[in-house]
Scaffold this motif. Sequence first.
Motif, PDB file in Angstrom:
ATOM      1  N   THR A   1       0.960  -1.309  -0.210  1.00 29.01           N
ATOM      2  CA  THR A   1      -0.061  -0.061   0.054  1.00 29.01           C
ATOM      3  C   THR A   1       0.662   1.200  -0.013  1.00 29.01           C
ATOM      4  O   THR A   1       0.362   2.271  -0.863  1.00 29.01           O
ATOM      5  CB  THR A   1      -0.956  -0.026   1.245  1.00 29.01           C
ATOM      6  OG1 THR A   1      -1.428  -1.270   1.443  1.00 29.01           O
ATOM      7  CG2 THR A   1      -2.114   0.897   0.809  1.00 29.01           C
ATOM      8  N   ALA A   2       1.879   1.275   1.046  1.00 30.00           N
ATOM      9  CA  ALA A   2       2.560   2.480   1.063  1.00 30.00           C
ATOM     10  C   ALA A   2       3.641   2.819  -0.368  1.00 30.00           C
ATOM     11  O   ALA A   2       3.678   3.879  -0.605  1.00 30.00           O
ATOM     12  CB  ALA A   2       3.618   2.591   2.304  1.00 30.00           C
ATOM     13  N   LEU A   3       3.860   1.492  -0.697  1.00 31.81           N
ATOM     14  CA  LEU A   3       4.870   1.572  -1.887  1.00 31.81           C
ATOM     15  C   LEU A   3       4.119   2.245  -2.924  1.00 31.81           C
ATOM     16  O   LEU A   3       4.564   3.109  -3.821  1.00 31.81           O
ATOM     17  CB  LEU A   3       5.594   0.392  -2.272  1.00 31.81           C
ATOM     18  CG  LEU A   3       6.498   0.123  -3.503  1.00 31.81           C
ATOM     19  CD1 LEU A   3       7.483   1.347  -3.277  1.00 31.81           C
ATOM     20  CD2 LEU A   3       6.999  -0.904  -3.617  1.00 31.81           C
ATOM     21  N   ALA A   4       2.990   1.594  -3.506  1.00 33.11           N
ATOM     22  CA  ALA A   4       1.936   1.991  -4.452  1.00 33.11           C
ATOM     23  C   ALA A   4       1.644   3.368  -4.241  1.00 33.11           C
ATOM     24  O   ALA A   4       1.680   4.248  -5.301  1.00 33.11           O
ATOM     25  CB  ALA A   4       0.800   1.073  -4.375  1.00 33.11           C
ATOM     26  N   GLU A   5       1.379   4.036  -3.233  1.00 28.72           N
ATOM     27  CA  GLU A   5       1.024   5.345  -3.022  1.00 28.72           C
ATOM     28  C   GLU A   5       2.225   6.360  -3.480  1.00 28.72           C
ATOM     29  O   GLU A   5       2.184   7.203  -3.887  1.00 28.72           O
ATOM     30  CB  GLU A   5       0.517   5.486  -1.673  1.00 28.72           C
ATOM     31  CG  GLU A   5      -0.058   6.870  -1.382  1.00 28.72           C
ATOM     32  CD  GLU A   5      -0.832   7.028  -0.132  1.00 28.72           C
ATOM     33  OE1 GLU A   5      -0.958   8.168   0.183  1.00 28.72           O
ATOM     34  OE2 GLU A   5      -0.914   6.118   0.462  1.00 28.72           O
ATOM     35  N   ALA A   6       3.449   5.917  -2.823  1.00 29.44           N
ATOM     36  CA  ALA A   6       4.612   6.798  -2.974  1.00 29.44           C
ATOM     37  C   ALA A   6       5.057   6.894  -4.587  1.00 29.44           C
ATOM     38  O   ALA A   6       5.476   7.883  -4.893  1.00 29.44           O
ATOM     39  CB  ALA A   6       5.753   6.272  -2.299  1.00 29.44           C
ATOM     40  N   ARG A   7       4.614   5.768  -5.276  1.00 24.98           N
ATOM     41  CA  ARG A   7       4.982   5.868  -6.727  1.00 24.98           C
ATOM     42  C   ARG A   7       4.080   6.049  -7.587  1.00 24.98           C
ATOM     43  O   ARG A   7       4.059   6.148  -8.871  1.00 24.98           O
ATOM     44  CB  ARG A   7       5.625   4.440  -7.128  1.00 24.98           C
ATOM     45  CG  ARG A   7       6.929   3.991  -6.143  1.00 24.98           C
ATOM     46  CD  ARG A   7       8.251   3.843  -6.693  1.00 24.98           C
ATOM     47  NE  ARG A   7       8.606   3.627  -7.971  1.00 24.98           N
ATOM     48  CZ  ARG A   7       9.767   3.696  -8.604  1.00 24.98           C
ATOM     49  NH1 ARG A   7      10.777   4.415  -7.626  1.00 24.98           N
ATOM     50  NH2 ARG A   7      10.173   3.693  -9.879  1.00 24.98           N
ATOM     51  N   GLY A   8       3.007   6.077  -7.001  1.00 25.75           N
ATOM     52  CA  GLY A   8       1.526   6.424  -8.104  1.00 25.75           C
ATOM     53  C   GLY A   8       1.381   5.227  -8.720  1.00 25.75           C
ATOM     54  O   GLY A   8       0.993   5.489  -9.935  1.00 25.75           O
ATOM     55  N   LEU A   9       1.389   4.178  -8.351  1.00 27.01           N
ATOM     56  CA  LEU A   9       1.215   2.998  -8.741  1.00 27.01           C
ATOM     57  C   LEU A   9      -0.331   2.350  -8.233  1.00 27.01           C
ATOM     58  O   LEU A   9      -0.581   2.488  -7.221  1.00 27.01           O
ATOM     59  CB  LEU A   9       1.987   1.869  -8.688  1.00 27.01           C
ATOM     60  CG  LEU A   9       3.636   2.318  -9.065  1.00 27.01           C
ATOM     61  CD1 LEU A   9       4.625   1.092  -8.751  1.00 27.01           C
ATOM     62  CD2 LEU A   9       3.406   2.396 -10.506  1.00 27.01           C
TER      63      LEU A   9
END
Length: 197
Positions: free
Chosen positions: A30-38
């Motif tokens: 979740t956090a990674l997707a949000e940070a990269r706009g994925l």
Amino acid sequence: MADHATTSANTPEIVLLMGPPGAGKGTQATALAEARGLTPLSTGTMLRDHVARGTELGQRAKAIMDAGDLVPDDVIVGMVRAELEAADPPRFLLDGFPRTPAQAAALDAMLAELGTQVTAAIALEADDEELVQRLLKRAELEGRSDDNETTVRNRMEVYRQQTQPLLEYYEGRGALKRVDGIGSIEEIQARIREVLP
Ligand code: AMP
């Protein structure tokens, strides 16, 4: 160091989150997707949703998932294909897919059709002892029907036989990023962001 500014919402980006059951893929997604706009896409979550809604696919998948085995490749690839093709440009964080060589080959073919390829494959690593402890704890907290000890052991074995060889496949083309999966959620998230292009 890679940061948010280096990724653009207009370019395709496909990041794979790989690793054995219990390595923390879902927690980091979740956090990674949000940070990269994925857009995060978890085939396990999609399947659990089918099971909860009692769809035909869900009814077929439930026994397989409860045993810790893999749902047939064509079913999984069909689910992922629908999502990839509906997005323009495709920007996804794939969690739990691909899990077999056939799925990896299908993913390559689908991405080639879309004029893109896998950006990076992150392998979260932890030793078996740690993984089993985490999975049994999750069984208590979340009550997932596939987190009992027999199923957990089978899922580990299935991972080793069918999914682990994929790490070499991505390593061979320079896309694999190995990340130590032991530590706090924040520490692991920082390690992942550090290794992404
Ligand atoms: P997960 O939440 O990723 O651990 O997935 C839970 C279960 O769903 C797995 O143990 C499999 O039975 C099934 N599953 C999820 N993703 C896949 C996949 N890519 N291929 C085959 N089965 C899958």
